[in-house]
Motif scaffolding. Structure first.
Motif, mmCIF file in Angstrom:
data_model
loop_
_atom_site.group_PDB
_atom_site.id
_atom_site.type_symbol
_atom_site.label_atom_id
_atom_site.label_comp_id
_atom_site.label_asym_id
_atom_site.label_seq_id
_atom_site.Cartn_x
_atom_site.Cartn_y
_atom_site.Cartn_z
ATOM 1 N N GLU A 71 13.776 54.161 129.781
ATOM 2 C CA GLU A 71 14.988 54.706 129.780
ATOM 3 C C GLU A 71 15.581 56.154 129.659
ATOM 4 O OE1 GLU A 71 18.305 52.827 127.527
ATOM 5 O OE2 GLU A 71 16.698 51.256 126.958
ATOM 6 N N VAL B 115 12.231 46.023 125.096
ATOM 7 C CA VAL B 115 10.981 47.000 125.543
ATOM 8 C C VAL B 115 9.982 46.048 126.419
ATOM 9 C CG1 VAL B 115 9.172 48.508 125.009
ATOM 10 C CG2 VAL B 115 11.292 48.643 124.150
ATOM 11 N N SER C 279 12.992 55.042 115.688
ATOM 12 C CA SER C 279 12.153 54.025 116.518
ATOM 13 C C SER C 279 12.869 53.473 117.614
ATOM 14 C CB SER C 279 12.409 52.750 115.368
ATOM 15 O OG SER C 279 11.776 53.520 114.214
ATOM 16 N N ALA C 280 14.223 53.317 117.667
ATOM 17 C CA ALA C 280 14.939 53.015 119.057
ATOM 18 C C ALA C 280 14.663 54.019 120.116
ATOM 19 C CB ALA C 280 16.545 52.789 118.652
ATOM 20 N N ALA D 121 11.331 53.568 121.453
ATOM 21 C CA ALA D 121 11.407 52.436 122.144
ATOM 22 C C ALA D 121 12.019 52.585 123.633
ATOM 23 C CB ALA D 121 12.109 51.300 121.536
ATOM 24 N N ARG E 101 22.263 61.501 126.319
ATOM 25 C CA ARG E 101 22.518 60.226 125.338
ATOM 26 C C ARG E 101 21.928 60.437 123.982
ATOM 27 N NH1 ARG E 101 19.555 55.445 127.863
ATOM 28 N NH2 ARG E 101 20.519 54.315 126.030
ATOM 29 N N PHE E 102 22.622 60.066 122.872
ATOM 30 C CA PHE E 102 22.570 60.231 121.586
ATOM 31 C C PHE E 102 22.062 58.608 121.034
ATOM 32 C CE2 PHE E 102 26.737 61.548 122.568
ATOM 33 C CZ PHE E 102 26.391 62.871 123.002
ATOM 34 N N ILE E 103 20.726 59.003 120.685
ATOM 35 C CA ILE E 103 19.926 57.828 120.156
ATOM 36 C C ILE E 103 19.493 57.996 118.679
ATOM 37 C CG2 ILE E 103 18.378 55.625 120.450
ATOM 38 C CD1 ILE E 103 18.316 56.319 123.531
ATOM 39 N N PRO E 104 20.627 57.707 117.720
ATOM 40 C CA PRO E 104 20.022 58.234 116.339
ATOM 41 C C PRO E 104 18.890 57.915 115.703
ATOM 42 C CG PRO E 104 21.907 56.755 116.254
ATOM 43 C CD PRO E 104 21.444 57.016 117.604
ATOM 44 N N ASP E 105 18.348 56.507 115.885
ATOM 45 C CA ASP E 105 17.474 55.886 115.386
ATOM 46 C C ASP E 105 15.975 56.341 115.985
ATOM 47 O OD1 ASP E 105 16.520 53.925 113.150
ATOM 48 O OD2 ASP E 105 15.412 53.369 114.983
ATOM 49 N N PRO F 244 21.249 65.122 116.579
ATOM 50 C CA PRO F 244 22.329 64.274 116.581
ATOM 51 C C PRO F 244 23.384 64.470 117.504
ATOM 52 C CG PRO F 244 22.741 65.717 114.684
ATOM 53 C CD PRO F 244 21.343 66.051 115.472
ATOM 54 N N GLU F 245 24.271 63.806 117.897
ATOM 55 C CA GLU F 245 25.488 63.892 118.682
ATOM 56 C C GLU F 245 26.236 65.253 118.417
ATOM 57 O OE1 GLU F 245 28.128 60.823 119.006
ATOM 58 O OE2 GLU F 245 29.498 61.729 120.567
ATOM 59 N N SER G 62 10.110 52.281 127.201
ATOM 60 C CA SER G 62 10.730 51.302 128.440
ATOM 61 C C SER G 62 11.478 52.249 129.478
ATOM 62 C CB SER G 62 12.144 50.625 127.916
ATOM 63 O OG SER G 62 12.835 51.395 127.369
ATOM 64 N N ARG H 258 36.683 54.765 117.456
ATOM 65 C CA ARG H 258 35.240 54.191 116.877
ATOM 66 C C ARG H 258 35.515 52.889 116.519
ATOM 67 N NH1 ARG H 258 30.544 57.083 116.196
ATOM 68 N NH2 ARG H 258 30.916 59.174 117.538
ATOM 69 N N GLY I 285 29.825 59.046 120.777
ATOM 70 C CA GLY I 285 29.131 57.971 120.029
ATOM 71 C C GLY I 285 28.066 57.550 121.038
ATOM 72 N N GLN I 286 28.183 57.784 122.282
ATOM 73 C CA GLN I 286 27.304 57.082 123.356
ATOM 74 C C GLN I 286 26.564 58.266 124.072
ATOM 75 O OE1 GLN I 286 27.221 53.314 125.014
ATOM 76 N NE2 GLN I 286 29.343 53.340 125.134
ATOM 77 N N GLU I 287 27.250 58.855 125.103
ATOM 78 C CA GLU I 287 26.776 59.873 125.985
ATOM 79 C C GLU I 287 27.666 60.519 126.580
ATOM 80 O OE1 GLU I 287 24.983 56.862 128.557
ATOM 81 O OE2 GLU I 287 27.000 56.615 129.789
ATOM 82 N N PRO J 147 28.337 52.851 119.154
ATOM 83 C CA PRO J 147 29.178 53.913 118.975
ATOM 84 C C PRO J 147 30.456 53.415 117.850
ATOM 85 C CG PRO J 147 29.897 52.901 121.091
ATOM 86 C CD PRO J 147 28.628 52.227 120.506
#
Lengths: 530, 323
Positions: free
Chosen positions: A244, B159, A234-235, A238, A228-232, A41-42, A242, B96, A203-205, B272
């Motif tokens: 990214e 995607v 599946s996301a 993805a 970057r923080f992408i918590p999910d 996580p972040e 792609s 936030r 919360g982002q990067e 965020p």
């Protein structure tokens, strides 16, 4: 071995040599470009001196340097220290520091920074600094480029902790006189590392840019690094597909997807770069429970578990059966001669019969509970396997689930459990990573990943203490081999497997894996092929 | 005139105080604490570390003492300090709350507007093809799990086609400002807002359709029609206005739920916002932060409810007269 520690001076040009190595294995690195690095996580702070959670170390290592680095075989290589000399009694460690190193704000790096970091920060606030540096009495600074660490007793185990992920050096001029935990520089750090901090969009990067004054000439190759923080999950998957994301480690995708990812055109899956973590999975008994007083019961359970199946099918090839409590990644210390407990259901049943546990009318000999480590879904699969495997020898396992803090409290504060299974990090030395699980003095309530099993053998304690202050590495290795053989005979913990992690990277990103750190490295040597 | 206002404020203060106490007790009844998590994440930690932190965080104090400290801080409008983030809770929330309000606001108001229009149109053409289409759409939207919809949108639009960005609030590494920044944020807003809004769109469409149908069968509509008023005037001035009351009630009730839904959507789209912060605070046992977020969210919901009360009087003048 002794001589190695007595006087080993690094070549001043090792940095160049390292680069040449990288050249040999790969095409010529290209300068420029931006890489995206996903961390989950972040992190709550960027000071790994105060918080050694992996998400903190993953980012801090790009901004800060340690005194040493580790190569692929976990040998020390120069970092902020160019060379070191350990006195014959093992109590004095003299460091020759790298000249002309500048903090990101332009101030020069000196031995005062080393003294401040070790004495005022690591020894006071680091999660394990008090114990690793317990014998560090003082740090002398005879010159700006010489630091002398004075130990009250030999502490060879501490040597490989003076590294980037574990004990990065802080700028004294920023932190002196403040509580480092509430210093705003924790969220906007100034280091000496290859990347400078630019901005943290919470919360982002986190944006990092190339440090043009970095001490390794020509490095880093990347212009920018975006964390970057992408918590999910599946996301995250993805975003990988792609294109990214360029790199993420510590199993960024579900292990069930590993095989598919290995077949993807643009992505690469690597499992190297985790030896410095030395992950090892243990099956732990609460030895206070009356059910596990007979060693034959513990051994029977060891025989009933197919460890190869766990490594191959539950950890999807990231696990390898191990026959010692010391992870195989700790090459010097790992005793490869130990026989371990082969998968043998008949033997298991025979041992249980001998222990007087006969099968009842329901087909079971005993009932036990297992608290599932709630860290990720792999443990759920492991728990279901254990239930099934132990049922085959007549042990009925009740699985209990809870969230991570509840599990920690149950196991380490309340000791209200019978068995559990989880991965610990052996770290760069068994005295740091393994000892805590077996040392009788480390049965302390409220300390996660301490000796929860309640195992205490005065002989083992004696050996561990002796190994801690032994002045040569060979003596330490001999003592640790004795510890391993006793622990494997008494079996308060069944070591299941050495554990590796997966790093997923985009194929345009080159240079990964030139040191022992993988994603915990500085990324100075990563580059993008255009 | 003053008396009812004082009573109302007094009642509100009691409600807010109760919320704070319940929040505190529920949060502190979960096993494990922030130090367990910090030390657990650290990999290897020693006893000195955990003892020092527990003392610094005040976790070594008895629970009533901690509650007393919390409530007395709250009376001074101090939400406390997040030891995990080394930042005052109010600063963390302030950073936030904007993104969350943008997301929830866009989703809810968009859903409200489109839902009411769709529902009204469907009701005015009852049993037509248009009505069936809208009703089926609404039913599907109502039944689709939010996280599934989000992931499908990501797979199809981000995607697959690369049409819309799938994560974050701005393009990664972007330093855009002004109009370019605004457009960037709006592009990132589309997928999460649609994901969060679809369910509410469906709710409002179904509710608006039923309420308008109900209103259309009333005597006053027949009166209005027999007066010779145009069809759309009857529909919008007479039927819809009366049908809006239940929709407004639903809107205020759902605001709190949408804040909850934002947790899922923010996680899927790496938005965020406050929801993600709250979710992380739970798993990290960051008590002060979680209490702060819950407290601020409660205040928000209360404020929205007050606003709805006021809106009632605008929509239906009879309520004002009764009061």
């Amino acid at each position: 071995m002794a001589r190695f520690f007595r006087n080993l001076a690094f070549l001043a040009a090792t940095a160049v040599a390292l680069t040449t190595n990288a050249f040999a294995a790969n095409p010529t690195p290209q300068r420029g470009g931006t890489a995206s690095f996903v961390v989950v996580p972040e992190p709550p702070t960027l000071l790994a001196q105060l918080n050694t959670a992996s998400q903190v170390q993953l980012v801090a290592t790009k901004i800060f340097d340690g005194l040493f680095n580790l190569d692929k075989d976990l040998n020390l290589t120069p970092g902020l220290a160019l060379s070191y000399k350990l006195s014959e009694d093992g109590k004095t460690l003299s460091l020759q520091l790298r000249p002309n190193v500048k903090w990101h704000d332009g101030k020069p790096f000196t031995s005062e920074d080393v003294k401040y970091t070790l004495e005022e920060v690591i020894k006071k606030y680091h999660p394990r600094g008090r114990s690793i540096l317990a014998n560090l009495a003082s740090v002398d600074t005879p010159s700006p480029l010489t630091a002398v660490l004075n130990f009250s007793a030999p502490s060879l185990y501490a040597l490989k902790s003076f590294t980037g992920p574990e004990m990065p050096i802080l700028p004294k001029h920023i932190f002196d006189g403040s509580d480092p935990r509430s210093n705003p520089a924790g969220n906007a750090p100034i280091g000496t590392g290859p990347f400078k901090f630019v901005e943290w969009k919470k919360g982002q990067e986190i944006l990092l840019e190339r440090n043009p004054d970095y001490w390794a000439s020509g490095m880093p190759y990347l212009d920018r690094l975006i964390v970057r923080f992408i918590p999910d999950p599946s996301a995250r998957a993805a975003a990988f597909e792609s294109g990214e994301i360029d790199i993420a480690g510590m199993n960024p995708i579900p292990l069930t997807d590993l095989k598919r990812y290995r077949g993807l055109k643009d992505l690469e899956v690597r499992t190297d770069g985790y030896d410095a973590l030395a992950g090892i999975m243990y099956f732990e008994f609460n030895t206070r429970s009356p059910k596990f007083q007979d060693v034959r019961v513990r051994k029977a359970i060891a025989h009933a578990i197919n460890r190869k199946f766990i490594g191959d099918n539950i950890w999807f090839g990231l696990g390898n059966p191990v026959n010692s409590i010391v992870p195989q990644a700790s090459k010097e210390f790992y005793d490869s001669k130990l026989a371990g407990y082969a998968y043998d259901k008949k033997k298991a049943e025979q041992l249980l019969d001998e222990a007087g546990l006969k099968k009842g009318a329901n087909g079971f000999r005993m009932e036990i509970t297992h608290d599932v480590m709630p860290f990720d879904e792999n443990y759920q699969r492991l728990a279901r396997y254990l239930k099934q495997a132990l049922a085959e020898v007549g042990i009925n396992v009740q699985l209990r689930n809870q969230d991570f803090p509840s599990w920690l409290k149950r196991v380490y504060t309340e000791n209200d459990y019978e068995t559990s299974a989880y991965i610990i990090f052996g770290m760069t030395d068994p005295a740091v990573g393994v000892q805590r699980m077996f040392w009788g003095k480390n049965i302390i309530k409220g300390v996660p990943f301490s000796n929860a099993s309640g195992y205490a053998n005065p002989k083992v304690d004696e050996l561990l203490v002796a190994a801690g202050v032994a002045p040569t590495n060979q003596q330490r290795i001999d003592l640790w081999k004795q510890v391993q053989s006793i622990a494997m005979e008494e079996l308060p913990i069944i070591p299941l497997a050495n554990i590796n992690y997966a790093t997923v990277l985009h194929k345009r990103l080159q240079g990964y894996g030139s040191d022992g750190y993988g994603v915990f490295g500085s990324f100075a040597d990563l580059w993008i092929s255009k | 005139m003053l008396r009812p206002v004082i009573t109302k404020v007094f009642r509100l203060a009691i409600t807010i105080g109760m919320i704070a106490i319940i929040n505190f007790l529920v949060i502190h009844s979960t096993p494990g604490d922030a130090v367990d998590v910090l030390a657990g994440e650290a990999g290897v930690a020693d006893a000195g570390y955990t003892a020092e932190l527990r003392q610094k965080f005040g976790l070594d104090q008895p629970l009533p003492v901690q509650l007393f400290h919390y409530m007395s801080r709250l009376l001074q409008f101090d939400l406390g300090y997040s030891f995990r983030h080394n930042m005052p809770v109010i600063d963390l929330i302030a950073g936030r709350i904007g993104p969350t309000m943008l997301l929830v606001g866009t989703a809810l108001f968009g859903a409200l507007l489109l839902g009411v229009v769709a529902g009204t149109v469907a009701a005015s053409r009852q049993n037509s093809l248009l009505d069936y289409t809208i009703s089926v759409l609404a039913l599907v939207g109502y039944a689709t799990p939010m996280f599934w919809l989000g992931l499908m949108l990501v797979v199809l639009l981000a995607v697959g086609g690369g049409i819309l960005p799938a994560s974050g609030m701005t393009t990664s590494g972007s330093t855009a400002t002004g109009l370019a920044y605004l457009i960037d944020v709006l592009r990132h807003l589309v997928l999460p807002a649609v994901t969060l809004g679809l369910f509410y769109f469906a709710t409002y469409a179904r509710l608006a359709r039923a309420s308008v149908l109900d209103a259309l069968s009333q005597d006053y509509i027949r009166t209005a029609r027999s007066k010779g008023l145009a069809g759309h005037t009857v529909l919008f001035r007479h039927a819809l206005r009366n049908a809006l009351l239940p929709v407004a009630t639903m809107f205020s009730l759902q605001f709190g739920a949408a804040l909850g839904g934002a947790v899922v959507v923010e996680a899927v789209f790496a938005w965020p916002g406050l929801g993600r912060l709250a979710f992380e605070a739970i798993s990290q046992r960051d008590y002060n932060l979680l209490q702060g977020i819950l407290f601020m969210s409660s205040l928000l919901v209360i404020a929205i409810n007050l606003l709805t009360d006021f809106l009632y009087t605008v929509i239906d003048p009879r309520i004002r007269k009764r009061a």
